[in-house]
Scaffold this motif. Sequence first.
Motif, PDB file in Angstrom:
ATOM      1  N   PHE A 199       0.802  -1.218   0.000  1.00 65.67           N
ATOM      2  CA  PHE A 199       0.000   0.000   0.000  1.00 65.67           C
ATOM      3  C   PHE A 199       0.843   1.280   0.000  1.00 65.67           C
ATOM      4  O   PHE A 199       1.952   1.309   0.526  1.00 65.67           O
ATOM      5  N   ASP A 200       0.245   2.310  -0.578  1.00 63.37           N
ATOM      6  CA  ASP A 200       0.878   3.630  -0.601  1.00 63.37           C
ATOM      7  C   ASP A 200       0.561   4.422   0.662  1.00 63.37           C
ATOM      8  O   ASP A 200       1.249   5.391   0.982  1.00 63.37           O
ATOM      9  N   ALA A 201      -0.487   4.018   1.355  1.00 58.67           N
ATOM     10  CA  ALA A 201      -0.863   4.692   2.603  1.00 58.67           C
ATOM     11  C   ALA A 201      -1.675   3.732   3.468  1.00 58.67           C
ATOM     12  O   ALA A 201      -2.374   2.845   2.949  1.00 58.67           O
ATOM     13  N   ILE A 202      -1.571   3.926   4.771  1.00 60.49           N
ATOM     14  CA  ILE A 202      -2.345   3.130   5.731  1.00 60.49           C
ATOM     15  C   ILE A 202      -3.007   4.086   6.712  1.00 60.49           C
ATOM     16  O   ILE A 202      -2.379   5.027   7.189  1.00 60.49           O
ATOM     17  N   VAL A 203      -4.285   3.832   6.987  1.00 58.39           N
ATOM     18  CA  VAL A 203      -5.017   4.646   7.957  1.00 58.39           C
ATOM     19  C   VAL A 203      -5.773   3.724   8.910  1.00 58.39           C
ATOM     20  O   VAL A 203      -5.991   2.546   8.609  1.00 58.39           O
ATOM     21  N   SER A 204      -6.167   4.281  10.030  1.00 56.36           N
ATOM     22  CA  SER A 204      -6.972   3.525  10.989  1.00 56.36           C
ATOM     23  C   SER A 204      -7.533   4.499  12.001  1.00 56.36           C
ATOM     24  O   SER A 204      -6.947   5.567  12.239  1.00 56.36           O
ATOM     25  N   ASN A 205      -8.660   4.136  12.594  1.00 50.37           N
ATOM     26  CA  ASN A 205      -9.256   5.000  13.608  1.00 50.37           C
ATOM     27  C   ASN A 205      -9.835   4.174  14.751  1.00 50.37           C
ATOM     28  O   ASN A 205     -10.754   3.374  14.539  1.00 50.37           O
ATOM     29  N   TYR A 206      -9.275   4.347  15.950  1.00 47.97           N
ATOM     30  CA  TYR A 206      -9.775   3.703  17.165  1.00 47.97           C
ATOM     31  C   TYR A 206     -10.036   2.206  16.980  1.00 47.97           C
ATOM     32  O   TYR A 206     -11.094   1.695  17.382  1.00 47.97           O
ATOM     33  N   CYS A 207      -9.103   1.527  16.378  1.00 47.56           N
ATOM     34  CA  CYS A 207      -9.267   0.092  16.140  1.00 47.56           C
ATOM     35  C   CYS A 207      -8.366  -0.753  17.031  1.00 47.56           C
ATOM     36  O   CYS A 207      -8.841  -1.587  17.796  1.00 47.56           O
ATOM     37  N   ILE A 208      -7.063  -0.530  16.940  1.00 49.03           N
ATOM     38  CA  ILE A 208      -6.096  -1.474  17.498  1.00 49.03           C
ATOM     39  C   ILE A 208      -6.182  -1.586  19.024  1.00 49.03           C
ATOM     40  O   ILE A 208      -5.947  -2.659  19.581  1.00 49.03           O
ATOM     41  N   HIS A 209      -6.542  -0.506  19.708  1.00 48.44           N
ATOM     42  CA  HIS A 209      -6.625  -0.601  21.170  1.00 48.44           C
ATOM     43  C   HIS A 209      -7.722  -1.559  21.625  1.00 48.44           C
ATOM     44  O   HIS A 209      -7.735  -2.003  22.768  1.00 48.44           O
ATOM     45  N   ASN A 210      -8.659  -1.883  20.727  1.00 48.99           N
ATOM     46  CA  ASN A 210      -9.732  -2.824  21.055  1.00 48.99           C
ATOM     47  C   ASN A 210      -9.299  -4.284  20.913  1.00 48.99           C
ATOM     48  O   ASN A 210     -10.034  -5.185  21.325  1.00 48.99           O
ATOM     49  N   ILE A 211      -8.154  -4.515  20.306  1.00 46.49           N
ATOM     50  CA  ILE A 211      -7.680  -5.886  20.084  1.00 46.49           C
ATOM     51  C   ILE A 211      -6.980  -6.384  21.348  1.00 46.49           C
ATOM     52  O   ILE A 211      -6.010  -5.776  21.798  1.00 46.49           O
ATOM     53  N   PRO A 212      -7.450  -7.486  21.938  1.00 45.02           N
ATOM     54  CA  PRO A 212      -6.771  -8.030  23.125  1.00 45.02           C
ATOM     55  C   PRO A 212      -5.333  -8.424  22.776  1.00 45.02           C
ATOM     56  O   PRO A 212      -5.102  -9.256  21.905  1.00 45.02           O
ATOM     57  N   SER A 213      -4.379  -7.801  23.418  1.00 37.08           N
ATOM     58  CA  SER A 213      -2.975  -8.070  23.118  1.00 37.08           C
ATOM     59  C   SER A 213      -2.088  -7.521  24.228  1.00 37.08           C
ATOM     60  O   SER A 213      -2.387  -6.484  24.812  1.00 37.08           O
ATOM     61  N   ARG A 214      -0.993  -8.211  24.483  1.00 35.81           N
ATOM     62  CA  ARG A 214       0.002  -7.705  25.428  1.00 35.81           C
ATOM     63  C   ARG A 214       1.025  -6.814  24.737  1.00 35.81           C
ATOM     64  O   ARG A 214       1.845  -6.176  25.399  1.00 35.81           O
ATOM     65  N   ASP A 215       0.990  -6.807  23.405  1.00 34.62           N
ATOM     66  CA  ASP A 215       1.978  -6.034  22.643  1.00 34.62           C
ATOM     67  C   ASP A 215       1.310  -5.416  21.417  1.00 34.62           C
ATOM     68  O   ASP A 215       1.390  -5.958  20.313  1.00 34.62           O
ATOM     69  N   ARG A 216       0.632  -4.291  21.623  1.00 37.75           N
ATOM     70  CA  ARG A 216      -0.047  -3.640  20.507  1.00 37.75           C
ATOM     71  C   ARG A 216       0.930  -2.939  19.566  1.00 37.75           C
ATOM     72  O   ARG A 216       0.592  -2.647  18.419  1.00 37.75           O
ATOM     73  N   GLN A 217       2.133  -2.654  20.059  1.00 37.19           N
ATOM     74  CA  GLN A 217       3.145  -2.099  19.159  1.00 37.19           C
ATOM     75  C   GLN A 217       3.475  -3.101  18.047  1.00 37.19           C
ATOM     76  O   GLN A 217       3.778  -2.709  16.923  1.00 37.19           O
ATOM     77  N   LYS A 218       3.398  -4.364  18.374  1.00 36.46           N
ATOM     78  CA  LYS A 218       3.631  -5.413  17.378  1.00 36.46           C
ATOM     79  C   LYS A 218       2.564  -5.362  16.290  1.00 36.46           C
ATOM     80  O   LYS A 218       2.851  -5.604  15.103  1.00 36.46           O
ATOM     81  N   ILE A 219       1.339  -5.033  16.673  1.00 32.77           N
ATOM     82  CA  ILE A 219       0.251  -4.918  15.695  1.00 32.77           C
ATOM     83  C   ILE A 219       0.486  -3.704  14.796  1.00 32.77           C
ATOM     84  O   ILE A 219       0.213  -3.741  13.588  1.00 32.77           O
ATOM     85  N   LEU A 220       1.005  -2.625  15.374  1.00 35.11           N
ATOM     86  CA  LEU A 220       1.356  -1.451  14.567  1.00 35.11           C
ATOM     87  C   LEU A 220       2.429  -1.812  13.538  1.00 35.11           C
ATOM     88  O   LEU A 220       2.353  -1.400  12.370  1.00 35.11           O
TER      89      LEU A 220
END
Length: 263
Positions: free
Chosen positions: A170-191
């Motif tokens: 992709f040429d660009a990636i966007v997101s809004n109030y999504c990743i914090h809802n994902i159960p995870s001990r390491d959300r930086q990894k999801i980023l």
Amino acid sequence: MKPDYKNWMPIQMIIGFLVGAIIFFILSLIFKENILVINQGWNGILFVIFLVLTIIMALICLYMYMLYRAFDYNGGRKLSKDIIEKTAKFSRVVEDGKVLDIGCGSGALTIAVAKENPKSYVIGLDRWGKEYASFNKKLCENNAKIEGVSARTEFIEGNAVKLPFKDGSFDAIVSNYCIHNIPSRDRQKILLEALRTLKKGGTFALHDIYSRGKYGDMDGFVDKLKSKGYEKVELIDTTDKFMKKREASLYFLNGSGILYGKK
């Protein structure tokens, strides 16, 4: 015909707490009037317990309704509309660029980015979980058609933890109030998983609640991206740009920020 972007506060949750309050209120009346006699000594205690539960459930219900009113796209405040449109303005897409919106929900940000970048092609991805049962692929497609961008948008089911795309798609990636809802001990990894799909030179605008409790040390994460060769990375506080400070506190949006930059 207007698009239907639903509401970030599901009406089913409000109804659930309202029903709960009604049930507890009825139970409190039963014990108050001694209609249900288990043990005379317990009736007063159970009456108090159920009355307290009634008040708690009613207060939660009222608070949720306040959130519902604030986030309503057709309401007076239209907070979610403001946030979506301001997030979309951070999208910087090259001509004929391909964009990924992670956690597209009802398609609001996907569509807003497509309108903000009239020569882009935007893919909205979501798992559309049961907790947001009214959000689905068909809803997104209908909204895109109503907004006149169906030819430049696509909606697919997928998981942000493991995106179904090759590196540099992709040429660009966007997101809004999504990743914090994902159960995870390491959300930086999801980023990092999201950024994996970004082309060299591509831009990203990931809006979320970047509190330390949810994401850990984000200043360190920004430095980490810079050390990897990202040309520009910044975490911009949006609690006084996308909303008012008091709204951020009132609606549990403290820590809101947009991770913005170029790979």
